[in-house]
Design a protein around this motif. Structure first.
Motif, PDB file in Angstrom:
ATOM      1  N   LEU A  41       4.273  32.141  18.806  1.00  0.00           N
ATOM      2  CA  LEU A  41       3.084  32.206  17.977  1.00  0.00           C
ATOM      3  C   LEU A  41       3.463  31.977  16.507  1.00  0.00           C
ATOM      4  O   LEU A  41       2.802  31.400  15.879  1.00  0.00           O
ATOM      5  CB  LEU A  41       2.353  33.913  18.055  1.00  0.00           C
ATOM      6  N   ASP A  42       4.616  32.642  16.306  1.00  0.00           N
ATOM      7  CA  ASP A  42       5.167  32.152  14.813  1.00  0.00           C
ATOM      8  C   ASP A  42       5.143  30.657  14.518  1.00  0.00           C
ATOM      9  O   ASP A  42       4.747  30.125  13.552  1.00  0.00           O
ATOM     10  CB  ASP A  42       6.649  32.796  14.449  1.00  0.00           C
ATOM     11  N   ASN A  43       5.787  29.965  15.628  1.00  0.00           N
ATOM     12  CA  ASN A  43       5.767  28.676  15.471  1.00  0.00           C
ATOM     13  C   ASN A  43       4.495  27.825  15.203  1.00  0.00           C
ATOM     14  O   ASN A  43       4.206  27.084  14.628  1.00  0.00           O
ATOM     15  CB  ASN A  43       6.628  27.949  16.634  1.00  0.00           C
ATOM     16  N   ILE A  44       3.655  28.172  15.967  1.00  0.00           N
ATOM     17  CA  ILE A  44       2.393  27.645  16.005  1.00  0.00           C
ATOM     18  C   ILE A  44       1.809  27.946  14.734  1.00  0.00           C
ATOM     19  O   ILE A  44       1.296  26.900  14.028  1.00  0.00           O
ATOM     20  CB  ILE A  44       1.163  28.293  17.156  1.00  0.00           C
ATOM     21  N   ASN A  45       1.774  29.009  13.985  1.00  0.00           N
ATOM     22  CA  ASN A  45       1.247  29.384  12.780  1.00  0.00           C
ATOM     23  C   ASN A  45       1.942  28.410  11.679  1.00  0.00           C
ATOM     24  O   ASN A  45       1.616  27.791  10.664  1.00  0.00           O
ATOM     25  CB  ASN A  45       1.588  30.670  12.139  1.00  0.00           C
ATOM     26  N   MET A  46       3.346  28.164  11.974  1.00  0.00           N
ATOM     27  CA  MET A  46       4.097  27.500  10.872  1.00  0.00           C
ATOM     28  C   MET A  46       3.841  26.132  11.169  1.00  0.00           C
ATOM     29  O   MET A  46       3.371  25.538   9.870  1.00  0.00           O
ATOM     30  CB  MET A  46       5.715  27.641  11.277  1.00  0.00           C
ATOM     31  N   ILE A  47       3.628  25.462  12.162  1.00  0.00           N
ATOM     32  CA  ILE A  47       3.033  24.032  12.091  1.00  0.00           C
ATOM     33  C   ILE A  47       1.728  23.861  11.690  1.00  0.00           C
ATOM     34  O   ILE A  47       1.495  22.704  10.946  1.00  0.00           O
ATOM     35  CB  ILE A  47       3.309  23.424  13.854  1.00  0.00           C
ATOM     36  N   LEU A  48       0.845  24.587  12.098  1.00  0.00           N
ATOM     37  CA  LEU A  48      -0.426  24.753  11.614  1.00  0.00           C
ATOM     38  C   LEU A  48      -0.508  24.749  10.116  1.00  0.00           C
ATOM     39  O   LEU A  48      -1.346  24.020   9.608  1.00  0.00           O
ATOM     40  CB  LEU A  48      -1.464  25.873  12.497  1.00  0.00           C
ATOM     41  N   ARG A  49       0.279  25.463   9.460  1.00  0.00           N
ATOM     42  CA  ARG A  49       0.403  25.681   8.028  1.00  0.00           C
ATOM     43  C   ARG A  49       0.665  24.262   7.475  1.00  0.00           C
ATOM     44  O   ARG A  49       0.086  23.930   6.471  1.00  0.00           O
ATOM     45  CB  ARG A  49       1.329  26.735   7.561  1.00  0.00           C
ATOM     46  N   GLU A  50       1.788  23.847   8.020  1.00  0.00           N
ATOM     47  CA  GLU A  50       2.262  22.376   7.624  1.00  0.00           C
ATOM     48  C   GLU A  50       1.356  21.360   7.637  1.00  0.00           C
ATOM     49  O   GLU A  50       0.947  20.439   6.789  1.00  0.00           O
ATOM     50  CB  GLU A  50       3.728  22.236   8.175  1.00  0.00           C
ATOM     51  N   ASN A  51       0.619  21.397   8.686  1.00  0.00           N
ATOM     52  CA  ASN A  51      -0.623  20.504   9.053  1.00  0.00           C
ATOM     53  C   ASN A  51      -1.609  20.632   8.138  1.00  0.00           C
ATOM     54  O   ASN A  51      -2.032  19.283   7.535  1.00  0.00           O
ATOM     55  CB  ASN A  51      -1.130  20.601  10.543  1.00  0.00           C
ATOM     56  N   LEU A  52      -2.182  21.662   7.862  1.00  0.00           N
ATOM     57  CA  LEU A  52      -3.244  21.815   6.851  1.00  0.00           C
ATOM     58  C   LEU A  52      -3.054  21.724   5.353  1.00  0.00           C
ATOM     59  O   LEU A  52      -3.810  20.845   4.807  1.00  0.00           O
ATOM     60  CB  LEU A  52      -3.788  23.287   7.075  1.00  0.00           C
ATOM     61  N   THR A  53      -1.675  22.027   5.121  1.00  0.00           N
ATOM     62  CA  THR A  53      -1.265  21.798   3.621  1.00  0.00           C
ATOM     63  C   THR A  53      -0.915  20.343   3.456  1.00  0.00           C
ATOM     64  O   THR A  53      -0.892  19.515   2.422  1.00  0.00           O
ATOM     65  CB  THR A  53      -0.012  22.688   3.421  1.00  0.00           C
ATOM     66  N   GLY A  54      -0.335  19.678   4.569  1.00  0.00           N
ATOM     67  CA  GLY A  54       0.441  18.164   4.520  1.00  0.00           C
ATOM     68  C   GLY A  54      -0.786  17.135   4.863  1.00  0.00           C
ATOM     69  O   GLY A  54      -0.368  16.283   5.390  1.00  0.00           O
ATOM     70  N   LEU A  55      -2.121  17.620   5.106  1.00  0.00           N
ATOM     71  CA  LEU A  55      -2.893  16.794   5.627  1.00  0.00           C
ATOM     72  C   LEU A  55      -3.160  15.370   5.118  1.00  0.00           C
ATOM     73  O   LEU A  55      -2.886  14.300   5.930  1.00  0.00           O
ATOM     74  CB  LEU A  55      -4.472  17.394   5.885  1.00  0.00           C
ATOM     75  N   ARG A  56      -2.981  15.010   3.794  1.00  0.00           N
ATOM     76  CA  ARG A  56      -3.228  13.682   2.855  1.00  0.00           C
ATOM     77  C   ARG A  56      -1.779  13.096   3.478  1.00  0.00           C
ATOM     78  O   ARG A  56      -1.839  11.593   3.688  1.00  0.00           O
ATOM     79  CB  ARG A  56      -3.151  14.073   1.717  1.00  0.00           C
ATOM     80  N   VAL A  57      -0.758  13.643   3.490  1.00  0.00           N
ATOM     81  CA  VAL A  57       0.551  12.977   3.638  1.00  0.00           C
ATOM     82  C   VAL A  57       0.428  12.555   5.153  1.00  0.00           C
ATOM     83  O   VAL A  57       0.997  11.285   5.524  1.00  0.00           O
ATOM     84  CB  VAL A  57       1.789  13.925   3.524  1.00  0.00           C
ATOM     85  N   ILE A  58       0.127  13.236   6.038  1.00  0.00           N
ATOM     86  CA  ILE A  58       0.220  12.971   7.643  1.00  0.00           C
ATOM     87  C   ILE A  58      -0.895  11.632   7.913  1.00  0.00           C
ATOM     88  O   ILE A  58      -0.329  10.718   8.557  1.00  0.00           O
ATOM     89  CB  ILE A  58      -0.640  14.069   8.360  1.00  0.00           C
ATOM     90  N   ARG A  59      -1.961  11.650   7.064  1.00  0.00           N
ATOM     91  CA  ARG A  59      -2.877  10.463   7.284  1.00  0.00           C
ATOM     92  C   ARG A  59      -2.360   9.240   6.576  1.00  0.00           C
ATOM     93  O   ARG A  59      -2.679   8.274   6.848  1.00  0.00           O
ATOM     94  CB  ARG A  59      -4.464  10.897   6.612  1.00  0.00           C
ATOM     95  N   ALA A  60      -1.627   9.478   5.238  1.00  0.00           N
ATOM     96  CA  ALA A  60      -1.260   8.473   4.734  1.00  0.00           C
ATOM     97  C   ALA A  60      -0.050   7.741   5.576  1.00  0.00           C
ATOM     98  O   ALA A  60       0.189   6.491   5.543  1.00  0.00           O
ATOM     99  CB  ALA A  60      -0.685   8.932   3.258  1.00  0.00           C
ATOM    100  N   PHE A  61       0.675   8.334   6.217  1.00  0.00           N
ATOM    101  CA  PHE A  61       1.666   7.962   7.309  1.00  0.00           C
ATOM    102  C   PHE A  61       1.271   7.566   8.601  1.00  0.00           C
ATOM    103  O   PHE A  61       2.064   7.158   9.316  1.00  0.00           O
ATOM    104  CB  PHE A  61       2.872   8.694   7.320  1.00  0.00           C
ATOM    105  N   VAL A  62       0.099   7.837   8.653  1.00  0.00           N
ATOM    106  CA  VAL A  62      -0.753   7.730  10.215  1.00  0.00           C
ATOM    107  C   VAL A  62       0.005   8.274  11.222  1.00  0.00           C
ATOM    108  O   VAL A  62       0.559   7.734  12.320  1.00  0.00           O
ATOM    109  CB  VAL A  62      -0.969   5.968  10.620  1.00  0.00           C
ATOM    110  N   ASN A  63       0.333   9.549  10.992  1.00  0.00           N
ATOM    111  CA  ASN A  63       1.032  10.176  11.842  1.00  0.00           C
ATOM    112  C   ASN A  63       0.280  11.433  12.666  1.00  0.00           C
ATOM    113  O   ASN A  63       1.108  12.588  13.046  1.00  0.00           O
ATOM    114  CB  ASN A  63       2.453  10.939  11.357  1.00  0.00           C
TER     115      ASN A  63
END
Length: 576
Positions: free
Chosen positions: A188-210
C-alpha cells in the motif's frame, strides 16, 4: 497492543462505562435462557399460567434493558474509538511537524501518509471490534461455561472437547496472517508513492508520452497489493466455515445425547433448551473472540508502524532553554562550515565555508549546478545541522537558539514556490497571522503581485488550488515572496526565488527589495548574474568550496569561474 491501550487509557471514563455496559449485557444475555428454562420446567409443566406471566414479564424487562445496554455499548464504544484514533493522528502529526529532512527521507512521504490514514484506520477498526465484542466475548464465554457445567456436567464434555481444535485454528491463522499483513501494508505504501508521483508529474508523463508505461508500473504494484490481500482474505474466509462446522457438530451431539438423557429422565426439556442457549453463547463468543484475535496481527502491524512514527526522535532537536532574544538583529556568520548528508560523512557537499553578512547588506551565492548553494542556505534555519564549524546569528550558534525563535528571524522563500490551498489572504497570513489588509497590500506591491491579484474577481479572497496549480510559476513566486516580506524578518533568504520572473519584473522587484530591506540581511541564491550583480558581496561556490568573494567587478577580475558564468550571460558592455 501497548500503543492501542495507551490511547484507550486516556479515556478512562468512557472505558469504565464501556465495561459496565459489557457486564450488564452479558448478565442479561445469559439470564434470558435461565428464565426460559424456569418457564418451561415449572410454569408449563405444572400448567401454572400466573408463573408463566410473571416469568414472561421478567423476560420482557430483561430484553428492554438488554437493548438499552447494547445500544449504550455501541454508542460508548464508537465515541471512545473515534477519540482514540483522533488523538493518535494528532500525536503523529505533531511529531511529524518536528521531523527534519532526514526523518522524512528515512520513512518516505508516501509511507507517512499511509501510516497517518490507513494504518490509523486499521487500528481504529480493531479497537472498535475490541470495544464491541472483545470485552463481551471473554466474559460471556467464561460465564456461559459456568452455566453449562451447572446445568449438565455430562454434556459439558462435548463443548470442552471442541475448544482445543478452535484454539489451534486461531493460532494457525494468526501466525500465517502477520507476514501477509506486513506485506500488504508495504504494498500500500508503494501504491501511494507511485500515485503521488503520477499526480505531481502528470505534465512530464504526458510530455514524454509515457502514460502506458506509468499504467503498467501502477498495475504491477496494484497487482502485488491485490495478491497479498487475496491471500490474507482467503485465510480469514476459510476460518469461519471451519468454525461453524465444528460448532454445528457440537450442537448435533449435544441434542442427540441430551434427548437420550431426557428420555431416561435425568434431564428436563427446559434445561436442555437453556443448555443449547449457553452452548450457543459460549461457542459463538469463542468464535467472535477468535475473529478479534485473527484481526490482531494485521492491527499489530499497523500499530507498530504508527508507533515508529511516534517514537522517532528528530535529528534536529530543539535545545532546552534555547536562546529566544538577542541584542543585535541579523548579523550572520559562517565559520569554517562543512556539511555532509547523514550516512555520507566521507563526502561533504560543503567544505570549509566562511563569510559574514550584516544588516543592510545583500549577499549573493552563485555557482554551477550542484555546487552546494541551496544546501548552504538550508543550514541557516537548521533544516540540516552542520557537520563541522558553526553558523552564528547575532553571535549565537544557531544550534543554541530556540527553533521557533531562530526561524522567526528568517524569511525563507524556497526554490520551488509552494502555496497552500485556501485563499491569497490565507497564504499571506501564513507569514504573519495578524497581518492587516494594509500590510498585505504593501507586501503584494513590493513583490510586484498587486496587478494580477487586483485582476482576480475576488481579490485577496481568490481561492488557491492545491499547490497553487491555478497560478503561473511567476505568480506563485511573487506570492511566496510577499508571504515572507509581510513578516519583516531580520534575515531574508531567497533560494533562486526570481527564476520564473521576466527581467523587467525581476529588476523592479529587486529595486523595491533594496529599499525595503535596508535594516535586514538579504541572502540571494541565483543562476542569473543580472539578478545578483548589484549585491554588496557575491560568494562563488564550486563543488562545495568558496573560490571567490567580492563584488561583481572584483570577481570579474579575480575569479575565472565567475567570469565564465558572467560572460555566458552578459554582453561585452556589461562585462566592461
Amino acid at each position: 497492543m501497548k500503543t492501542m491501550w495507551h490511547y484507550a487509557m486516556r479515556q478512562k471514563g468512557l472505558l469504565a462505562l464501556n465495561f459496565i455496559c459489557v457486564f450488564g449485557f452479558v448478565i442479561i444475555e445469559l439470564g434470558l435462557p435461565t428464565l426460559l428454562a424456569k418457564m418451561l420446567d415449572v410454569g408449563i409443566v405444572n400448567n401454572d399460567f400466573e408463573y408463566i406471566k410473571k416469568i414472561g414479564g421478567y423476560m420482557i424487562v430483561t430484553i428492554a434493558v438488554g437493548i438499552f445496554l447494547y445500544l449504550s455499548l455501541a454508542i460508548v464504544g464508537a465515541r471512545l474509538n473515534t477519540r482514540l484514533v483522533q488523538q493518535m493522528r494528532d500525536d503523529m502529526m505533531e511529531n511529524i511537524q518536528r521531523f527534519s529532512h532526514q526523518e522524512y527521507e528515512k520513512i518516505g512521504m508516501s509511507s507517512l501518509i499511509t501510516r497517518t490514514t490507513n494504518d490509523a484506520f486499521q487500528v481504529m477498526t480493531f479497537m472498535g471490534m475490541i470495544l464491541r465484542t472483545g470485552f463481551v466475548t471473554p466474559i460471556m464465554f467464561v460465564m456461559s461455561i459456568v452455566m453449562i457445567v451447572r446445568t449438565s456436567p455430562s454434556l459439558t464434555t462435548f463443548v470442552i472437547g471442541a475448544l482445543p481444535f478452535l484454539l489451534l485454528g486461531i493460532l494457525f491463522i494468526a501466525k500465517r496472517s502477520e507476514p501477509l499483513s506486513t506485506k500488504q501494508q508495504k504494498n500500500l505504501d508503494n501504491i501511494n508513492m507511485i500515485l503521488r508521483e503520477n499526480l505531481t508529474g502528470l505534465r512530464v508523463i504526458r510530455a514524454f508520452v509515457n502514460e502506458k508505461f506509468e499504467e503498467k508500473r501502477f498495475d504491477e504494484v496494484n497487482t502485488n497489493y491485490a495478491d497479498s490481500s487475496k491471500r490474507l482474505f482467503k485465510l480469514m474466509a476459510t476460518a469461519q466455515p471451519a468454525f461453524f462446522l465444528l460448532f454445528n457438530l457440537v450442537m448435533v451431539l449435544v441434542i442427540w445425547f441430551g434427548s437420550i438423557q431426557i428420555d431416561a429422565g435425568s434431564l428436563e426439556v427446559g434445561n436442555l433448551i437453556a443448555f443449547i442457549e449457553y452452548i450457543f453463547h459460549a461457542l459463538f463468543s469463542f468464535l467472535m473472540f477468535s475473529s478479534v484475535f485473527m484481526m490482531y496481527p494485521r492491527a499489530a502491524v499497523s500499530a507498530r508502524r504508527v508507533q515508529e512514527v511516534l517514537d522517532m526522535e528528530p535529528a534536529i532537536k530543539n535545545p532546552e532553554n534555547g536562546v529566544k532574544e538577542t541584542q543585535t538583529n541579523g548579523v550572520l556568520a559562517f565559520n569554517n562550515v562543512s556539511f555532509a548528508y547523514p550516512g555520507n560523512s566521507e563526502s561533504p557537499v560543503i567544505r570549509q565555508v566562511s563569510f559574514e553578512a550584516n544588516p543592510g547588506e545583500t549577499v549573493a551565492f552563485i555557482g554551477s549546478t550542484g555546487s552546494g548553494k541551496s544546501t548552504l542556505i538550508q543550514l541557516i534555519p537548521r533544516f540540516y545541522d552542520v557537520t563541522r564549524g558553526s553558523i552564528t546569528i547575532d553571535g549565537v550558534d544557531v544550534r543554541d537558539y530556540d527553533l521557533s525563535a531562530l526561524r522567526q528571524k528568517i524569511g525563507y522563500i524556497p526554490q520551488k514556490a509552494l502555496l497552500f490551498s485556501g485563499t491569497i489572504e490565507d497564504n499571506l497570513k501564513y507569514g504573519k497571522p495578524d497581518a492587516t489588509e494594509e500590510e498585505m497590500r504593501e507586501a503584494l506591491d513590493i513583490a510586484q503581485a498587486t496587478e494580477f491579484v487586483s485582476q482576480k474577481e475576488k481579490g485577496l479572497d481568490e481561492p488557491i488550488s492545491e499547490g497553487g496549480s491555478n497560478f503561473s510559476g511567476g505568480q506563485k513566486q511573487r506570492l511566496a515572496i510577499a508571504r515572507a516580506l509581510i513578516r519583516k524578518p531580520a534575515i531574508y533568504v531567497f533560494d533562486d526565488s526570481f527564476s520564473a520572473l521576466d527581467y523587467k519584473t525581476d529588476a523592479t522587484l529587486r529595486a523595491r527589495l533594496k529599499h525595503e530591506t535596508t535594516e535586514s540581511t538579504v541572502l540571494i541564491v541565483a543562476q542569473r548574474v543580472s539578478t545578483i550583480m548589484h549585491a554588496d558581496k557575491i560568494v562563488v561556490l564550486n563543488e562545495g568550496e568558496v573560490i571567490g568573494i567580492g563584488t561583481h567587478k572584483e570577481l570579474l577580475q579575480t575569479c575565472p569561474i565567475y567570469y565564465d558564468i558572467a560572460s555566458s550571460q552578459l554582453s561585452e558592455e556589461e562585462l566592461a
